[in-house]
Design a protein around this motif. Structure first.
Motif, short mmCIF file in Angstrom:
data_model
loop_
_atom_site.label_atom_id
_atom_site.label_comp_id
_atom_site.label_asym_id
_atom_site.label_seq_id
_atom_site.Cartn_x
_atom_site.Cartn_y
_atom_site.Cartn_z
N ALA A 321 7.20 -0.64 8.06
CA ALA A 321 6.18 -0.48 7.03
C ALA A 321 6.66 0.54 5.99
CB ALA A 321 4.86 -0.03 7.65
N THR A 370 6.23 -5.46 5.16
CA THR A 370 5.34 -5.98 4.13
C THR A 370 4.15 -6.69 4.79
OG1 THR A 370 7.23 -6.29 2.67
CG2 THR A 370 5.23 -7.52 2.12
N TYR A 371 4.46 -7.44 5.83
CA TYR A 371 3.41 -8.19 6.52
C TYR A 371 2.38 -7.25 7.17
CZ TYR A 371 1.16 -11.46 9.74
OH TYR A 371 0.24 -12.21 10.42
N VAL A 372 2.86 -6.24 7.88
CA VAL A 372 1.89 -5.40 8.62
C VAL A 372 1.05 -4.53 7.68
CG1 VAL A 372 3.26 -5.37 10.74
CG2 VAL A 372 3.54 -3.49 9.09
N LEU A 373 1.50 -4.37 6.44
CA LEU A 373 0.68 -3.60 5.49
C LEU A 373 -0.19 -4.51 4.63
CD1 LEU A 373 3.25 -0.97 4.12
CD2 LEU A 373 1.40 -0.57 5.74
N SER A 374 -0.01 -5.83 4.75
CA SER A 374 -0.69 -6.71 3.80
C SER A 374 -2.17 -6.83 4.13
CB SER A 374 0.00 -8.08 3.76
OG SER A 374 -0.15 -8.73 5.00
N ALA A 375 -2.89 -7.30 3.12
CA ALA A 375 -4.35 -7.33 3.18
C ALA A 375 -4.82 -8.04 4.44
CB ALA A 375 -4.90 -8.03 1.95
N PHE A 377 -4.33 -7.15 7.52
CA PHE A 377 -3.57 -6.83 8.73
C PHE A 377 -3.32 -5.34 8.91
CE2 PHE A 377 -2.19 -11.16 7.55
CZ PHE A 377 -2.71 -11.82 8.66
N TYR A 378 -3.60 -4.58 7.87
CA TYR A 378 -3.26 -3.16 7.86
C TYR A 378 -3.84 -2.41 9.07
CZ TYR A 378 -3.40 1.72 6.32
OH TYR A 378 -3.28 3.08 6.25
N TYR A 381 -2.43 -3.62 12.60
CA TYR A 381 -1.06 -3.23 12.91
C TYR A 381 -0.81 -1.75 12.61
CZ TYR A 381 0.25 -8.17 13.42
OH TYR A 381 0.36 -9.47 13.83
N TYR A 382 -0.86 -1.40 11.35
CA TYR A 382 -0.39 -0.06 10.96
C TYR A 382 -1.30 1.05 11.50
CZ TYR A 382 1.58 3.72 8.27
OH TYR A 382 2.17 4.89 7.91
N ILE B 11 5.02 -13.62 2.05
CA ILE B 11 5.51 -12.27 2.31
C ILE B 11 6.82 -12.04 1.54
CG2 ILE B 11 6.40 -10.72 4.10
CD1 ILE B 11 3.37 -11.15 4.17
N LEU B 14 5.89 -11.34 -1.96
CA LEU B 14 5.35 -9.97 -2.11
C LEU B 14 6.47 -8.94 -2.06
CD1 LEU B 14 2.16 -9.47 0.10
CD2 LEU B 14 2.40 -9.06 -2.35
N PHE B 31 10.07 -14.00 13.11
CA PHE B 31 8.88 -13.27 12.71
C PHE B 31 7.84 -13.31 13.82
CE2 PHE B 31 6.13 -11.81 9.26
CZ PHE B 31 7.04 -11.31 8.37
N ASP C 284 -2.06 -7.82 -3.71
CA ASP C 284 -1.98 -7.25 -2.36
C ASP C 284 -1.13 -6.00 -2.41
OD1 ASP C 284 -1.86 -6.70 0.31
OD2 ASP C 284 -1.50 -8.77 0.92
N ARG C 286 -0.91 -3.35 -0.51
CA ARG C 286 -0.38 -2.77 0.72
C ARG C 286 -0.44 -1.23 0.71
NH1 ARG C 286 4.75 -4.64 -0.46
NH2 ARG C 286 3.82 -5.40 -2.38
N PHE C 288 -0.86 2.41 1.91
CA PHE C 288 -0.75 3.15 3.16
C PHE C 288 -0.42 4.60 2.81
CE2 PHE C 288 3.83 3.87 4.27
CZ PHE C 288 4.41 3.32 3.14
#
Lengths: 494, 95, 501
Positions: A321, A370-375, A377-378, A381-382, B11, B14, B31, C284, C286, C288
């Motif tokens: 992340a 990118t995936y674990v922070l995406s809308a 899923f945050y 996961y994170y 992804i 993005l 993945f 999106d 992201r 954090f």
């Protein structure tokens, strides 16, 4: 006369200070070793002139009667993650092709101030993502070690600081910088029979060090023995106002504090580290390590770190992340490689540049991050991973009520052959299963050689300490070092 | 949670990494393998646990409001693939 | 509290407009939010850029205390909750003006929480129609760089001078219901920021700009889908953009369409908003927590200093001018609308009190009147601001004192002020040297009156016959005969006496 390249940091410094040999002689000897070791692919760039210039400056100081600093006349290798003025810094990635920093990282500057010179930039896993040095864009580093089966299969030097570990064990440099995000100093040290310490998070400035995962990245020394690590760690450490996470604390003289007498100390053996299917030789060296520490006066106690098994998955959310964001700056606009297909717009240029510039493992981690922070899923996961991380840190905090340091294996196996683990990312990630918990908790941890396995390959033992207790870690390491009597070194085949 | 090639494509977009369809297809099982493995974190009871913020107790220092940097345009542009007239150049952007 | 009656007349009936503003205000500071590069406007391209601002590999942010302090003071000025524990987050997206590939901002734990701003909808009578606009939060973030598209046929140019400059994002609740309310809110916010000193409010230089959230609904219905019009940079444009966008939405809805939640751009040349499709796929972000920064924790000493250093704020000042100085609501509002005007007025007031040896409350009205009519008129003519007024506060006070003690009349005072503006000489000297002192010698006045009445016997007859409006004519003639120096009260009194004989 002894071969100067057989000497470590303390011996070189002492010899230069005493005038037994000149710093130039030392630099010349190591430059020669670097030049003839191309087969190892440990160095990406050789900088013999830098090493010589630094040596000459030290020799001139001595001639002028000035006091010589703590690493006077010691030439070192510099992991490619550190920015040094005018020398290409690429993090072993194509995307930084041609990037010559106009600035000097705080840690490298401190090393120059301590009397070091630079032999060259060391190969590594690309952006420090890897455990075998196989993700470098500029070829694998070949470990100088070989199995005793006569097969000459090329082995991994560990990673990500694989250039550093290979270069030290092959006597191309007496010491080198490493960085450790989830074991990148300790695991390669274990694979190559050398020592390395990751200090408490915040001891060494991250300014000027190409970032992988900011909350985990810590620089540290890699060298042949514990004393050399203590000296070099002192040179590298210290408060840096340019790094907001730097610790504003005095730097102890760890070398002076070295003592292998562990009377009154308690050493914890974390039971969760004894995993199902553990390699018997690893288990045996671990037991031996505990015996050595008991022999040094310590009491051995079994302790529990209940969340250990969750450390690696938490790490593989948090580190990717942070990396996905830290590596967004590599876009072909301000430095490094640019790929501009015909008629491409700005966003196409980004995508093409990053597709061509990043290696497969880097892309994989950026994608996961990118995936674990995406809308959507945050939190799952994170946030969950950062909560688990807090529990892992709490486990350690509770364990310090029962012991002063922890003893564990550094890695679950000895060095593996190149290509053996590269098809399965998770199998590769499991290499850091013992290293990652201390990284998540920001704790000082080091690897020292314990012995050789049945194939004649080095095995490392890991000591994990309380926050800021690098001294306790180094002392336990010294106690093992004195008892292990590890003198093995790879035969020169390159 | 299982991801498909459409998600991997999204992804990749993005993350601004161009990927061929073959690369996307190859990444789908990887993945899913990695995500399936990290999802064991869901087992952990984190009731009442605050997410980690600083690994070692430390507080954010604030610097004084003094100009100490800048006026180094040569350094800033030294490594730029396309610098012109003191600017960084990028393909024309239509806003 | 007043309910807005602003409505858009559609084919299907009346529509109410719901408006929220996100104002980006550049924090007044010497250096950037996370680097030591300068913030001054108008430098050579990429001259005010540090390695941190250019996101060179291995560069790290260190926050600027003053930027945090100014955001906290701003929060205090709108009575907001100050969060002692806040964090910086990264907002991730790719664009050429964003070197890091993320903007350091605050999403999850902003520095400032809920507060409020009170607006007046009637400038002439500021207490008559007021409304409270809720503030949801204020957070601190980095500004982006600037792209130039017209310098090269195939390239855009990137200038990072603004990259990393500190902004406060001040997010209102969707509490506004008309363009006028939004305009009043923006003006009031600007006034507060300038009083606090946390932002210069200079919209032309981009120090303040607004993202405008607009939706429409039938009165009483739930909120409709909103659009966000980005980066509108004047009060007038904000009002125009709202009006246009609300009407567009009504048209879309009434023709059976739906409103898409999207980012739009206001084009002042065409007075229209249009969709920014280029930003659509980037939603999106992201977010954090930025792992390069620790949580921001504020202690009592820091907060106490922020509080102690706050000036008297516009609303409090306006009320004090009314209650303690006895000024009209209108004058008090005009004097306090700009921090500079209020500061100048208070300096003048102090000088007046000193010159006349009286309490400020007794000299305030005359000082306010002179400032708002004479001085403002002159500044307007000269195209100057009050801060570069050609007449000092002490010089103004001297002139006002000469009127107050009867040395000169108000009419003469206007002449004296003009001479002051031309020559820069003090009022007393001008009056003395040019013999402009007012005459209170009844002998001289009576003589002048006698001559006027003798010369205008016919008018005297008419006056005596009931045409009393002619009194003003006699006063004017007498004053004219005395070159304006007759004491007006005495001239009046003596004239009355003479005419009644």
């Amino acid at each position: 006369m002894t071969d100067l390249t057989d000497l470590g940091v303390a011996d070189i410094r002492n010899g230069v200070r005493a005038g037994t040999f000149s710093a130039r002689e030392v630099a010349t000897a190591f430059n020669a070793n670097v030049a003839e070791a191309k087969a190892l692919n440990a160095f990406l760039i050789d900088t013999p002139e830098h090493a010589l210039a630094a040596a000459d400056a030290i020799d001139a100081k001595r001639a002028a009667g000035e006091e010589l600093p703590i690493m006077a006349g010691v030439p070192i290798g510099m992991k490619d993650l550190f920015c040094t003025v005018g020398v290409e810094a690429r993090a072993a990635s194509e995307i930084l092709n041609g990037f010559k920093p106009t600035y000097e990282s705080t840690v490298s500057q401190k090393l120059w101030d301590a009397g070091c010179g630079m032999l060259g930039k060391l190969n590594m896993d690309q952006f420090a993502m890897g455990s075998s040095n196989e993700t470098s864009a500029f070829g694998n580093v070949i470990s100088p070690w070989r199995r005793n089966d006569g097969g000459n299969a090329p082995l991994a030097p560990g990673g990500s600081s694989g250039g550093s570990s290979a270069a030290i064990s092959a006597r191309l440099c007496p010491a080198a910088t490493g960085t450790d995000t989830g074991g990148s100093i300790r695991q390669p040290a274990a694979f190559t029979g050398i020592s390395g310490i990751k200090p408490t998070y915040g001891r060494c400035s991250r300014w000027g060090v190409i970032a992988f995962a900011s909350s985990l990245d810590q620089a540290g020394p890699m060298a042949r023995d514990v004393r050399d690590c203590a000296i070099m760690l002192e040179a590298m450490s210290g408060f840096d106002p340019k790094d907001s996470t730097s610790l504003d604390l005095p730097v102890p003289n760890w070398e002076a504090g070295l003592s292998s007498n562990l009377k009154g100390k308690r050493v914890g053996i974390p039971k969760e580290y004894r995993m199902d299917g553990m390699n018997a030789e690893i288990a045996a060296i671990w037991d031996k390590g505990a015996e050595w520490l008991r022999d040094a006066g310590a009491e051995i106690v079994e302790v529990s770190l209940p969340h250990t098994r969750y450390a690696l998955p938490a790490y593989y959310i948090i580190a990717p992340a942070e990396a996905s964001s830290n590596l967004a700056r590599y876009d072909g606009v301000r430095y490094g490689q640019r790929n501009l297909p015909d008629g491409a717009g700005l966003q196409d240029m980004y995508a093409a540049t990053r597709a061509a510039g990043f290696g497969p493992e880097v892309k994989r981690r950026i994608m996961i991050g990118t995936y674990v922070l995406s809308a959507g899923f945050y939190d799952a996961y994170y946030t969950q991973a950062q909560k688990v991380r807090a529990l892992i840190a709490r486990d350690f905090a509770q364990v310090w009520e029962h012991c002063d340091v922890l003893l564990a294996p550094t890695a679950p196996s000895a060095a593996f052959g190149l290509g053996e683990n590269s098809d399965d990312p998770i199998a590769m990630y499991l290499n850091d299963v013992f290293a990652v918990p201390a990284s998540l908790a920001g704790l000082p941890a080091m690897s020292v050689p314990g012995g050789l396995d049945s194939q004649g390959l080095p095995l490392g033992l890991q000591i994990i300490g309380k926050p800021l207790d690098e001294q306790g870690v180094l002392n336990a390491g010294l106690a093992i070092e004195e008892r292990a009597g590890f003198t093995a070194r790879p035969g020169k085949w390159w | 949670m299982s991801v498909d090639s459409k998600t991997v494509k999204k992804i990749a977009s993005l993350a601004r990494i161009a990927m061929t369809d073959a690369e996307v297809e190859a990444m789908v099982p990887e993945f899913n393998g990695i995500l399936g493995w990290v999802e064991q974190l869901g087992e952990v009871d984190v009731t009442g646990v605050e997410p980690m913020t600083a690994v070692i107790p430390n507080s954010l220092r604030l610097r004084e409001d003094v100009v100490t940097d800048g006026n180094i345009r040569d350094h800033v542009l030294a490594n730029a693939p396309a610098a012109e007239h003191g600017f960084f150049g990028v393909p024309k952007v239509i806003e | 509290m007043t309910e807005s009656t602003y409505r858009i007349q559609g084919a299907t009936g009346e529509w109410e407009v719901v408006i929220g503003l996100e104002v980006h205000a550049q924090v007044t500071s010497n250096a950037k939010l996370f680097s030591g590069a300068a913030t001054a406007f108008g430098a050579e391209p990429n001259a005010q850029v540090s390695l941190v601002d250019a996101a060179m590999p291995g560069m790290l942010p260190v926050p600027n205390k003053e930027c945090i302090r100014q955001a906290v003071r701003t929060g205090m000025a709108i009575g907001a909750q100050i969060n002692r524990w806040s964090r910086f987050d990264r907002k991730n997206y790719f664009y050429a003006d964003l070197p890091q590939g993320y903007q350091i901002s605050q999403l999850y734990h902003p520095l400032v929480g809920e507060g409020a701003v009170e607006i007046s909808l009637d400038e002439k009578n500021p207490d008559a129609q007021t409304k409270t606009i809720g503030i949801e939060r204020i957070h601190v973030e980095q500004d982006a760089g600037k792209l130039m598209h017209d310098q090269h046929p195939t390239m855009s140019y990137v200038d990072l001078n603004r990259s990393g400059v500190a902004l406060m994002e001040i997010v209102s609740r969707p509490d506004m219901r008309s363009p006028a309310e939004a305009g009043a809110y923006l003006k009031k916010l600007r006034t507060i920021l300038r009083y606090v000193g946390s932002c210069d409010g200079n919209m032309e230089e981009g120090s303040m700009r607004a993202d405008v959230n607009v939706s429409v609904r039938k009165p009483g219905d739930e909120f409709g889908t909103r659009t966000e019009t980005k980066n509108v940079n004047s009060v007038r444009y904000v009002m125009a953009a709202i009006e246009h966008e609300a009407n567009r939405q009504v048209d879309v809805l009434e023709s059976g369409g739906t409103i898409v939640q999207e980012t739009r751009l206001y084009d002042p040349d065409r007075n229209e908003t249009r969709s920014m499709r280029s930003k659509e796929d980037a939603h999106d972000y992201r977010y954090f927590p930025d792992p390069d920064l620790l949580p921001l924790e504020l202690d009592d000493a820091f907060l106490d200093e922020c509080k102690a250093s706050l000036p008297e704020l516009p609303d409090a000042k306006r009320k004090r001018y009314e209650t303690e100085l006895g000024l009209s609501a209108y004058n008090a509002a005009v004097l306090t609308a700009e921090a500079e005007t209020a500061r100048w007025f208070e300096g003048l007031l102090a000088e007046c009190a000193k010159a006349q040896g009286k309490p400020e409350a007794e000299v305030a009205k005359a000082a306010a009147n002179w400032l708002l009519s004479e001085l403002y008129g002159a500044l307007n003519r000269l195209g100057k601001t009050i801060d570069d007024s050609p007449v000092s506060q002490a010089a103004g006070a001297e002139l006002i004192a000469l009127v107050a003690d009867g040395t000169i009349s108000g009419t003469i005072a206007k002449q004296v002020f003009e001479i002051m503006l031309e020559t820069g000489e003090p009022a007393g000297k001008i009056v003395e040297e040019r013999g402009l002192k007012q005459t209170s010698d009844t002998g001289a006045i009576d003589a002048a009156i006698a001559k006027v009445l003798a010369d205008n016997a016919d008018k005297v007859e008419q006056y005596k016959g009931g045409k009393e409006a002619l009194f003003g004519f006699f006063v004017g003639q007498t004053m004219k005969a005395m070159q304006g120096k007759g004491n007006p009260q005495l001239v009046n009194a003596q004239l009355k006496k003479a005419l009644s004989e």
